[in-house]
Design a protein around this motif. Structure first.
Motif, PDB file in Angstrom:
ATOM      1  N   GLY A 290       0.805  -1.221   0.000  1.00 26.22           N
ATOM      2  CA  GLY A 290       0.000   0.000   0.000  1.00 26.22           C
ATOM      3  C   GLY A 290       0.834   1.266   0.000  1.00 26.22           C
ATOM      4  N   VAL A 291       0.243   2.316  -0.534  1.00 25.89           N
ATOM      5  CA  VAL A 291       0.834   3.655  -0.508  1.00 25.89           C
ATOM      6  C   VAL A 291      -0.228   4.567   0.074  1.00 25.89           C
ATOM      7  CG1 VAL A 291       1.771   5.543  -1.890  1.00 25.89           C
ATOM      8  CG2 VAL A 291       2.282   3.167  -2.511  1.00 25.89           C
ATOM      9  N   VAL A 292       0.107   5.239   1.189  1.00 20.98           N
ATOM     10  CA  VAL A 292      -0.881   6.015   1.921  1.00 20.98           C
ATOM     11  C   VAL A 292      -0.331   7.404   2.242  1.00 20.98           C
ATOM     12  CG1 VAL A 292      -2.287   6.114   4.014  1.00 20.98           C
ATOM     13  CG2 VAL A 292      -1.751   3.902   2.996  1.00 20.98           C
ATOM     14  N   ALA A 293      -1.067   8.423   1.851  1.00 24.58           N
ATOM     15  CA  ALA A 293      -0.736   9.798   2.241  1.00 24.58           C
ATOM     16  C   ALA A 293      -1.529  10.139   3.491  1.00 24.58           C
ATOM     17  CB  ALA A 293      -1.072  10.769   1.119  1.00 24.58           C
ATOM     18  N   SER A 294      -0.929  10.908   4.384  1.00 23.93           N
ATOM     19  CA  SER A 294      -1.603  11.260   5.640  1.00 23.93           C
ATOM     20  C   SER A 294      -2.825  12.126   5.407  1.00 23.93           C
ATOM     21  CB  SER A 294      -0.634  11.961   6.587  1.00 23.93           C
ATOM     22  OG  SER A 294      -0.155  13.154   5.985  1.00 23.93           O
TER      23      SER A 294
ATOM     24  N   TYR B 263       0.090  22.314   1.204  1.00 24.41           N
ATOM     25  CA  TYR B 263       1.107  23.193   0.626  1.00 24.41           C
ATOM     26  C   TYR B 263       1.843  23.931   1.759  1.00 24.41           C
ATOM     27  CZ  TYR B 263       3.011  27.381  -1.556  1.00 24.41           C
ATOM     28  OH  TYR B 263       3.835  28.391  -1.949  1.00 24.41           O
ATOM     29  N   GLY B 264       3.154  24.089   1.606  1.00 24.89           N
ATOM     30  CA  GLY B 264       3.956  24.833   2.567  1.00 24.89           C
ATOM     31  C   GLY B 264       4.550  23.977   3.675  1.00 24.89           C
ATOM     32  N   LYS B 265       4.147  22.741   3.789  1.00 28.11           N
ATOM     33  CA  LYS B 265       4.690  21.827   4.803  1.00 28.11           C
ATOM     34  C   LYS B 265       5.763  20.951   4.160  1.00 28.11           C
ATOM     35  CE  LYS B 265       1.611  22.602   8.153  1.00 28.11           C
ATOM     36  NZ  LYS B 265       1.838  22.713   9.565  1.00 28.11           N
ATOM     37  N   THR B 266       6.362  20.066   4.952  1.00 28.00           N
ATOM     38  CA  THR B 266       7.308  19.075   4.450  1.00 28.00           C
ATOM     39  C   THR B 266       6.752  17.700   4.774  1.00 28.00           C
ATOM     40  OG1 THR B 266       9.200  20.536   4.707  1.00 28.00           O
ATOM     41  CG2 THR B 266       9.666  18.179   4.628  1.00 28.00           C
ATOM     42  N   ALA B 267       6.623  16.859   3.762  1.00 32.74           N
ATOM     43  CA  ALA B 267       6.087  15.509   3.943  1.00 32.74           C
ATOM     44  C   ALA B 267       7.215  14.542   4.264  1.00 32.74           C
ATOM     45  CB  ALA B 267       5.348  15.058   2.689  1.00 32.74           C
ATOM     46  N   SER B 268       7.089  13.838   5.373  1.00 34.90           N
ATOM     47  CA  SER B 268       8.016  12.753   5.693  1.00 34.90           C
ATOM     48  C   SER B 268       7.724  11.584   4.781  1.00 34.90           C
ATOM     49  CB  SER B 268       7.824  12.307   7.144  1.00 34.90           C
ATOM     50  OG  SER B 268       8.092  13.350   8.025  1.00 34.90           O
ATOM     51  N   ILE B 269       8.774  10.942   4.304  1.00 35.78           N
ATOM     52  CA  ILE B 269       8.620   9.768   3.461  1.00 35.78           C
ATOM     53  C   ILE B 269       8.980   8.548   4.312  1.00 35.78           C
ATOM     54  CG2 ILE B 269       9.375   8.576   1.372  1.00 35.78           C
ATOM     55  CD1 ILE B 269       7.798  11.233   0.932  1.00 35.78           C
ATOM     56  N   ILE B 270       8.003   7.687   4.493  1.00 35.68           N
ATOM     57  CA  ILE B 270       8.202   6.465   5.268  1.00 35.68           C
ATOM     58  C   ILE B 270       8.213   5.326   4.253  1.00 35.68           C
ATOM     59  CG2 ILE B 270       7.285   5.022   7.119  1.00 35.68           C
ATOM     60  CD1 ILE B 270       5.765   7.739   7.952  1.00 35.68           C
ATOM     61  N   TYR B 271       9.403   4.822   3.973  1.00 34.71           N
ATOM     62  CA  TYR B 271       9.577   3.864   2.882  1.00 34.71           C
ATOM     63  C   TYR B 271      10.090   2.534   3.424  1.00 34.71           C
ATOM     64  CZ  TYR B 271      10.753   1.980  -1.655  1.00 34.71           C
ATOM     65  OH  TYR B 271      10.801   1.194  -2.775  1.00 34.71           O
ATOM     66  N   SER B 272       9.383   1.460   3.139  1.00 34.08           N
ATOM     67  CA  SER B 272       9.824   0.125   3.534  1.00 34.08           C
ATOM     68  C   SER B 272      10.854  -0.365   2.520  1.00 34.08           C
ATOM     69  CB  SER B 272       8.641  -0.838   3.573  1.00 34.08           C
ATOM     70  OG  SER B 272       9.122  -2.156   3.765  1.00 34.08           O
TER      71      SER B 272
ATOM     72  N   SER C 133      12.374  13.105   2.991  1.00 32.01           N
ATOM     73  CA  SER C 133      11.237  14.029   3.037  1.00 32.01           C
ATOM     74  C   SER C 133      11.149  14.804   1.732  1.00 32.01           C
ATOM     75  CB  SER C 133      11.369  14.995   4.215  1.00 32.01           C
ATOM     76  OG  SER C 133      12.491  15.836   4.036  1.00 32.01           O
ATOM     77  N   ILE C 134       9.978  15.389   1.520  1.00 38.10           N
ATOM     78  CA  ILE C 134       9.749  16.214   0.334  1.00 38.10           C
ATOM     79  C   ILE C 134       9.127  17.526   0.781  1.00 38.10           C
ATOM     80  CG2 ILE C 134       8.442  16.441  -1.824  1.00 38.10           C
ATOM     81  CD1 ILE C 134       8.491  13.388  -2.045  1.00 38.10           C
ATOM     82  N   PRO C 135       9.771  18.667   0.473  1.00 41.37           N
ATOM     83  CA  PRO C 135       9.153  19.959   0.779  1.00 41.37           C
ATOM     84  C   PRO C 135       7.976  20.196  -0.167  1.00 41.37           C
ATOM     85  CG  PRO C 135      11.236  20.282  -0.365  1.00 41.37           C
ATOM     86  CD  PRO C 135      11.080  18.812  -0.146  1.00 41.37           C
ATOM     87  N   LEU C 136       6.831  20.447   0.389  1.00 41.94           N
ATOM     88  CA  LEU C 136       5.617  20.654  -0.417  1.00 41.94           C
ATOM     89  C   LEU C 136       5.512  22.132  -0.775  1.00 41.94           C
ATOM     90  CD1 LEU C 136       3.301  18.333   1.688  1.00 41.94           C
ATOM     91  CD2 LEU C 136       4.546  17.776  -0.417  1.00 41.94           C
ATOM     92  N   ASN C 137       6.470  22.599  -1.576  1.00 39.83           N
ATOM     93  CA  ASN C 137       6.590  24.023  -1.869  1.00 39.83           C
ATOM     94  C   ASN C 137       5.962  24.436  -3.203  1.00 39.83           C
ATOM     95  OD1 ASN C 137       8.452  22.872  -3.550  1.00 39.83           O
ATOM     96  ND2 ASN C 137      10.242  23.707  -2.505  1.00 39.83           N
ATOM     97  N   GLN C 138       5.192  23.543  -3.798  1.00 43.16           N
ATOM     98  CA  GLN C 138       4.435  23.880  -5.007  1.00 43.16           C
ATOM     99  C   GLN C 138       3.066  23.230  -4.917  1.00 43.16           C
ATOM    100  OE1 GLN C 138       6.265  23.532  -8.881  1.00 43.16           O
ATOM    101  NE2 GLN C 138       8.303  23.481  -7.969  1.00 43.16           N
ATOM    102  N   LYS C 139       2.073  23.925  -5.420  1.00 46.64           N
ATOM    103  CA  LYS C 139       0.723  23.366  -5.474  1.00 46.64           C
ATOM    104  C   LYS C 139       0.553  22.609  -6.779  1.00 46.64           C
ATOM    105  CE  LYS C 139      -1.479  26.824  -2.563  1.00 46.64           C
ATOM    106  NZ  LYS C 139      -2.540  27.823  -2.468  1.00 46.64           N
TER     107      LYS C 139
END
Length: 146
Positions: free
Chosen positions: A41-45, A51-60, A109-115
């Motif tokens: 599975g691939v799940v986004a929180s 936008y403007g936050k940083t998404a943590s990447i939790i990768y198995s 992580s990925i900076p969510l700096n673009q919509k």
């Protein structure tokens, strides 16, 4: 006799609601790429990702087991790299697991700096020339950022 709520009760309830809302907004977003034993599975929180936050990447790392091998039995001879792209723009990358030329690399992580549309995919390579990919059957994993 009907009683009216006290001002203290109303103020306390309002403060509790505001702090709960603030805590929910301050939670860091994440994208989880589950292991095969968890069904791939691939799940986004959240959807969309904020936008403007940083998404943590939790990768198995169990998702990409090809191209493994160690140097001197202790040092990984392989690296998993994550790639991302906003709205078909320039491709960016980040270290996920395995060998890193940087001591103590930052957590993925990925900076969510673009919509707009965020595409994510992964590559495992090793020092002997092997290359394997983790994408959605040849299509990148796609998320919405707003």
């Amino acid at each position: 006799m009907l009683r009216h709520p006290s001002r203290w009760f109303i103020a306390t309830a309002a403060a509790l609601l505001l702090s709960t809302a603030a805590a929910a907004q301050s939670t860091s977003p994440s994208i989880t790429f589950k292991s095969p034993s968890q069904g791939w599975g691939v799940v986004a929180s959240s959807n969309p990702l904020p936008y403007g936050k940083t998404a943590s990447i939790i990768y198995s790392v169990d998702r990409l087991t090809a191209c493994r091998g160690n140097i001197n039995s202790t040092t990984p001879g392989w690296t998993i790299t994550g790639y991302y792209q906003f709205n078909n723009g320039p491709v960016q990358y980040f270290w996920v697991a395995g060998f890193s030329s940087v001591p103590n690399p930052p957590a993925p992580s990925i900076p969510l700096n673009q919509k707009g549309t965020l595409a994510v995919w992964f590559e495992n390579t090793n020092r002997w020339g092997c290359q394997a990919w983790d994408s959605n059957y040849g299509n990148n994993y796609v998320f919405n950022v707003q």
